[in-house]
Design an enzyme around this catalytic site. Structure first.
Site, PDB file in Angstrom:
ATOM      1  N   ARG A 239       0.842  -1.185   0.000  1.00 53.28           N
ATOM      2  CA  ARG A 239       0.000   0.000   0.000  1.00 53.28           C
ATOM      3  C   ARG A 239       0.881   1.241   0.000  1.00 53.28           C
ATOM      4  NH1 ARG A 239      -3.467  -2.841  -1.443  1.00 53.28           N
ATOM      5  NH2 ARG A 239      -5.617  -3.056  -0.671  1.00 53.28           N
ATOM      6  N   GLU A 268      -2.383   7.700  -4.855  1.00 53.98           N
ATOM      7  CA  GLU A 268      -2.241   7.385  -6.278  1.00 53.98           C
ATOM      8  C   GLU A 268      -3.501   7.714  -7.088  1.00 53.98           C
ATOM      9  OE1 GLU A 268      -1.162   3.317  -6.087  1.00 53.98           O
ATOM     10  OE2 GLU A 268      -3.049   2.672  -5.217  1.00 53.98           O
ATOM     11  N   HIS A 303      -0.453  -0.235  -9.727  1.00 60.52           N
ATOM     12  CA  HIS A 303      -1.129  -1.081  -8.723  1.00 60.52           C
ATOM     13  C   HIS A 303      -1.732  -2.309  -9.397  1.00 60.52           C
ATOM     14  CE1 HIS A 303      -2.926  -0.657  -4.440  1.00 60.52           C
ATOM     15  NE2 HIS A 303      -2.656  -1.923  -4.718  1.00 60.52           N
TER      16      HIS A 303
END
Length: 343
Positions: A239, A268, A303
């Site tokens: 994370r 993000e 991600h």
């Protein structure tokens, strides 16, 4: 997009067509499921007011405003292990249960971790750029072996343990830090649990696999970066909030870190919504992330460590099972307390 007017309406957001079809099959072809590649905002308010089950991904945040728009909402079955994108307090206050997918990507994320590590340690991204630009290979593309190096794993849960297995296959020594050490795993896999400060000081590579919790917020900051072995690499497939971005830039610029492989960044989401008005603090966060991405010794990916075919199918199947269990009044994989949330 599919819409069924049955009394129980479930909404899956941020889901691609192929995944939506898989989810439909897992729930049953007649299940009243509405799927959209967009966010909650892409659904008209009247339809949204009928939603009783929400199946979001990790973006965007599901807070009080979103819950207010869905007054009949009784279950949020997030298609992820992490649930820091959901306001659990607001959900509990409204009697909304929250379920997650406890495990799906141990293999996918662990393998991706080493993909990032090898990219940074062997400078594959720079080598690829060199070929694209038809430039001569230089000493600047020289990397280093992983064999014999020390890997520090912060968070030795299911993913962290799989990373350790792979690292041992590379001939790496492994140190681990976890709030709940398992000595049996350490003996079987051949690694050592050590205090965090010792791990930081001794590791050639530090890999993050801890959850996003208040206790892990900015786990790596200026103070902890100062304790790291000079010239180490940082890999983060966990994370973004675990790392203070400004401190990371400082560590890179001062040579404490040789490089970083990051599949997740702090704040993000804002990078995908630059057209929106952001607060000064969030504008600064965007600027820090853009500065990170300008570094040749930093590799940033969107991600996606989880994103293998097999892992996504496990996510969808478990999410569907969570929904069906809830409808049978036997909710499973809950991260909130059950409180009169049945339909």
């Amino acid at each position: 997009m599919k819409h069924n007017t049955s009394p129980v309406l479930a909404l899956a957001t941020g889901i691609h067509k192929a995944d939506a079809e898989h989810l439909h099959q897992a729930l049953g072809p007649t299940f009243p499921l509405l799927c959209t590649e967009g966010s909650i905002e892409s659904i008209n308010p009247e339809t949204l007011s009928q939603v009783q089950i929400l199946l979001p991904f990790i973006h965007p945040t599901i807070g009080p405003a979103e819950m207010e728009a869905m007054p009949r909402l009784r279950l949020i079955a997030t298609r992820s292990t992490g649930y820091d994108h959901i306001d659990l307090q607001a959900a509990t206050q409204r009697g909304i249960l929250v379920a997650n997918v406890p495990g799906y990507g141990e293999t996918a994320v662990a393998e991706y971790t080493f993909g990032l590590l090898l990219t940074v340690s062997r400078k594959l991204h720079l080598a690829y750029r060199s070929v694209q630009q038809a430039s001569e290979p230089t000493r600047q593309l020289q990397g280093f072996d992983l064999y014999g190096k020390t890997l520090g794993v912060i968070g030795a849960g299911a993913i962290g343990l799989h990373v350790i297995r792979i690292a041992r296959g590379f001939g790496m020594q492994v140190l681990a830090y976890d709030v709940m050490p398992n000595r049996i795993f350490a003996e079987v896999l051949g690694f050592l649990y050590v205090p965090l400060d010792e791990l930081l000081a001794s590791s050639d590579v530090v890999s993050l696999h801890a959850p996003a919790l208040p206790s892990t917020y900015h786990l790596l900051n200026t103070e902890t970066f100062r304790k790291m072995k000079r010239g180490a690499l940082l890999i983060n497939t966990a994370r973004g909030s675990l790392v203070e971005t400004e401190a990371l830039l400082w560590a890179l610029d001062n040579g404490i870190l040789r490089g970083a492989g990051l599949d997740t960044l702090e704040d993000e989401d804002d990078l995908q919504h630059l057209e929106q008005a952001l607060s000064p603090a969030r504008q600064q966060s965007v600027q820090h992330n853009q500065a990170l991405m300008s570094h040749d010794n930093v590799v940033v990916t969107p991600h996606m460590a989880f994103n293998s075919i097999e892992a996504v199918h496990r996510i969808l199947n478990t999410s569907a099972a969570n929904v069906l269990a809830f409808l049978r009044h036997q909710p499973q994989n809950l991260v909130t307390q059950e409180k009169n949330a049945s339909i």
